[in-house]
Motif scaffolding. Structure first.
Motif, PDB file in Angstrom:
ATOM      1  N   SER A 107      -4.951   0.796 -61.672  1.00  0.00           N
ATOM      2  CA  SER A 107      -6.371   0.377 -61.336  1.00  0.00           C
ATOM      3  C   SER A 107      -6.610   0.494 -59.992  1.00  0.00           C
ATOM      4  CB  SER A 107      -6.375  -1.450 -61.622  1.00  0.00           C
ATOM      5  OG  SER A 107      -5.472  -1.890 -60.877  1.00  0.00           O
ATOM      6  N   LEU A 111      -9.479   3.096 -57.953  1.00  0.00           N
ATOM      7  CA  LEU A 111     -10.438   2.465 -57.187  1.00  0.00           C
ATOM      8  C   LEU A 111     -10.324   3.376 -55.927  1.00  0.00           C
ATOM      9  CD1 LEU A 111     -12.420   0.233 -57.033  1.00  0.00           C
ATOM     10  CD2 LEU A 111     -10.658  -1.279 -56.123  1.00  0.00           C
ATOM     11  N   SER A 114     -12.394   6.326 -55.200  1.00  0.00           N
ATOM     12  CA  SER A 114     -13.882   6.203 -54.326  1.00  0.00           C
ATOM     13  C   SER A 114     -13.894   5.399 -53.134  1.00  0.00           C
ATOM     14  CB  SER A 114     -14.706   5.603 -55.455  1.00  0.00           C
ATOM     15  OG  SER A 114     -14.288   4.162 -55.623  1.00  0.00           O
ATOM     16  N   ARG A 115     -12.567   4.708 -52.791  1.00  0.00           N
ATOM     17  CA  ARG A 115     -12.654   4.040 -51.596  1.00  0.00           C
ATOM     18  C   ARG A 115     -11.083   4.652 -51.069  1.00  0.00           C
ATOM     19  NH1 ARG A 115     -15.234   1.291 -55.258  1.00  0.00           N
ATOM     20  NH2 ARG A 115     -17.217  -0.088 -54.621  1.00  0.00           N
ATOM     21  N   PRO A 272     -19.166  -6.979 -53.458  1.00  0.00           N
ATOM     22  CA  PRO A 272     -18.979  -5.981 -54.325  1.00  0.00           C
ATOM     23  C   PRO A 272     -17.690  -5.146 -54.581  1.00  0.00           C
ATOM     24  CG  PRO A 272     -20.132  -5.148 -52.416  1.00  0.00           C
ATOM     25  CD  PRO A 272     -19.938  -6.926 -52.381  1.00  0.00           C
ATOM     26  N   LEU A 273     -16.674  -5.305 -53.437  1.00  0.00           N
ATOM     27  CA  LEU A 273     -15.434  -4.968 -53.586  1.00  0.00           C
ATOM     28  C   LEU A 273     -14.780  -5.588 -54.537  1.00  0.00           C
ATOM     29  CD1 LEU A 273     -13.627  -2.525 -52.287  1.00  0.00           C
ATOM     30  CD2 LEU A 273     -13.114  -3.982 -50.260  1.00  0.00           C
ATOM     31  N   ASP A 275     -15.838  -7.190 -56.948  1.00  0.00           N
ATOM     32  CA  ASP A 275     -16.295  -6.982 -58.388  1.00  0.00           C
ATOM     33  C   ASP A 275     -15.828  -5.380 -58.690  1.00  0.00           C
ATOM     34  OD1 ASP A 275     -17.619  -9.100 -58.447  1.00  0.00           O
ATOM     35  OD2 ASP A 275     -19.450  -8.172 -57.852  1.00  0.00           O
ATOM     36  N   ALA A 276     -15.712  -4.577 -57.939  1.00  0.00           N
ATOM     37  CA  ALA A 276     -15.019  -3.204 -58.179  1.00  0.00           C
ATOM     38  C   ALA A 276     -13.463  -3.276 -58.527  1.00  0.00           C
ATOM     39  CB  ALA A 276     -15.246  -2.280 -57.095  1.00  0.00           C
ATOM     40  N   ASP A 279     -13.211  -4.711 -61.950  1.00  0.00           N
ATOM     41  CA  ASP A 279     -13.698  -3.821 -62.852  1.00  0.00           C
ATOM     42  C   ASP A 279     -12.518  -2.859 -63.437  1.00  0.00           C
ATOM     43  OD1 ASP A 279     -16.101  -4.946 -63.596  1.00  0.00           O
ATOM     44  OD2 ASP A 279     -17.166  -3.720 -61.979  1.00  0.00           O
ATOM     45  N   ALA A 280     -11.842  -2.274 -62.180  1.00  0.00           N
ATOM     46  CA  ALA A 280     -10.942  -1.398 -62.325  1.00  0.00           C
ATOM     47  C   ALA A 280      -9.841  -1.921 -63.128  1.00  0.00           C
ATOM     48  CB  ALA A 280     -10.362  -0.965 -60.831  1.00  0.00           C
ATOM     49  N   GLU A 283     -10.508  -1.952 -66.610  1.00  0.00           N
ATOM     50  CA  GLU A 283     -10.520  -0.342 -67.398  1.00  0.00           C
ATOM     51  C   GLU A 283      -9.344  -0.253 -67.469  1.00  0.00           C
ATOM     52  OE1 GLU A 283     -12.895   1.771 -64.811  1.00  0.00           O
ATOM     53  OE2 GLU A 283     -14.818   0.629 -65.027  1.00  0.00           O
TER      54      GLU A 283
END
Length: 294
Positions: A107, A111, A114-115, A272-273, A275-276, A279-280, A283
């Motif tokens: 995960s 992540l 993108s970051r 939001p970080l 949350d990301a 989410d990761a 997934e």
């Protein structure tokens, strides 16, 4: 109190042995022993009793164990905040009882695509804290297990994991491929301290709350109680790999619900970080489940 001395004390307390603690800290044993003696002199009390198998905490040592963990965690958190002030955000992920460790790396790799500058630090929580530090806002996200009191938290299911019984290697149950949880009835169980979340305690004890057995605060203490005191108890199945050692056998358990692995964050979190990251994790967990079914 000197933080280095507290780290030495914590290592001896968790290992139950001066030699193993010295090896863990990459120290020779005499300097480690001197630091413990200096700490005892500073506090004016004995922290360990010497026993044939190593070292056992005194009542004063039991009190310091809780305080030392808290002080060291706060010191590390302060260090990370200072370091991160000029280098961007550091996400702290709390882990309870090894939850989600198999999906964490995948995960984070996803992540970071993108970051690329994302920094994440793991904090392993004692087994007495199912929120993994989330309640005290020591972590941003908790990888943990149900059931426990989740009021005020947002929960994201990640998967399930079976439980195993940890039993002495010379116990007749150790030769079994499987056992029913009812077969542990009447045996001394390792137990969580009073004040630990009631649902969490009930799930892992799977017996009457007044069952005999040693009180523990970490997986290491659970395993030490199996080897030294002949206790038995339930652990996540992953412990049979992460904590394999001589003297302890892990047997699959029927008749007990699997451990439900979740990601938790504060209910009022709007980052939001965070949350990301959740989410990761979800997934990556879904991908592991798909692979297992393929």
């Amino acid at each position: 109190m000197d933080l280095r001395a507290l780290r030495c004390f914590l290592a001896v307390a968790e290992e139950g042995h001066f030699g193993r603690a010295a090896a863990r800290l990459h120290l020779a044993q005499p300097p480690l022993s001197r630091r413990i003696r200096d700490l005892e002199a500073d506090l004016g009390c004995r922290l360990f009793d010497r026993i044939p198998t190593g070292a056992r905490l005194t009542p004063a040592g039991e009190v310091l164990l809780v305080e030392a963990r808290d002080l060291l965690e706060r010191a590390e958190r302060a260090r990370e905040r200072v370091r991160g002030a000029g280098a961007g955000r550091v996400l702290v992920v709390g882990v309870a009882a090894g939850a989600g460790l198999d999906v964490g790396p995948a995960s984070l790799a996803a992540l970071r695509r993108s970051r690329p500058g994302l920094r994440v630090r793991l904090r392993e929580a004692p087994v007495t804290d199912p929120s993994a530090g989330l309640r005290e806002r020591r972590v941003d996200v908790a990888l943990t297990r149900l059931p426990f009191d989740t009021a005020g938290l947002t929960i994201r299911p990640l998967g399930v994991e079976q439980v195993v019984a940890a039993v002495p290697a010379d116990d007749p149950l150790a030769a079994r491929g499987r056992l029913h949880v009812g077969e542990l009835a009447g045996r001394p169980r390792f137990r969580l301290p009073p004040g630990t979340d009631a649902r969490w305690r009930a799930y892992w004890l799977a017996a009457e709350d007044d069952s005999p057995g040693p009180v523990v605060a970490s997986v290491e203490e659970c395993l030490h109680s199996v080897v030294w005191e002949g206790a038995v108890g339930l652990l996540p199945a992953g412990a049979s790999v992460r904590h394999a050692r001589s003297g302890v056998a892990f047997v699959q358990v029927d008749g007990h619900p699997p451990s439900r692995i979740v990601a938790a964050r504060p209910g009022d979190c709007t980052d939001p970080l965070v949350d990301a990251l959740v989410d990761a994790l979800a997934e990556a967990s879904a991908a592991v489940s798909r692979d297992a079914l393929a």
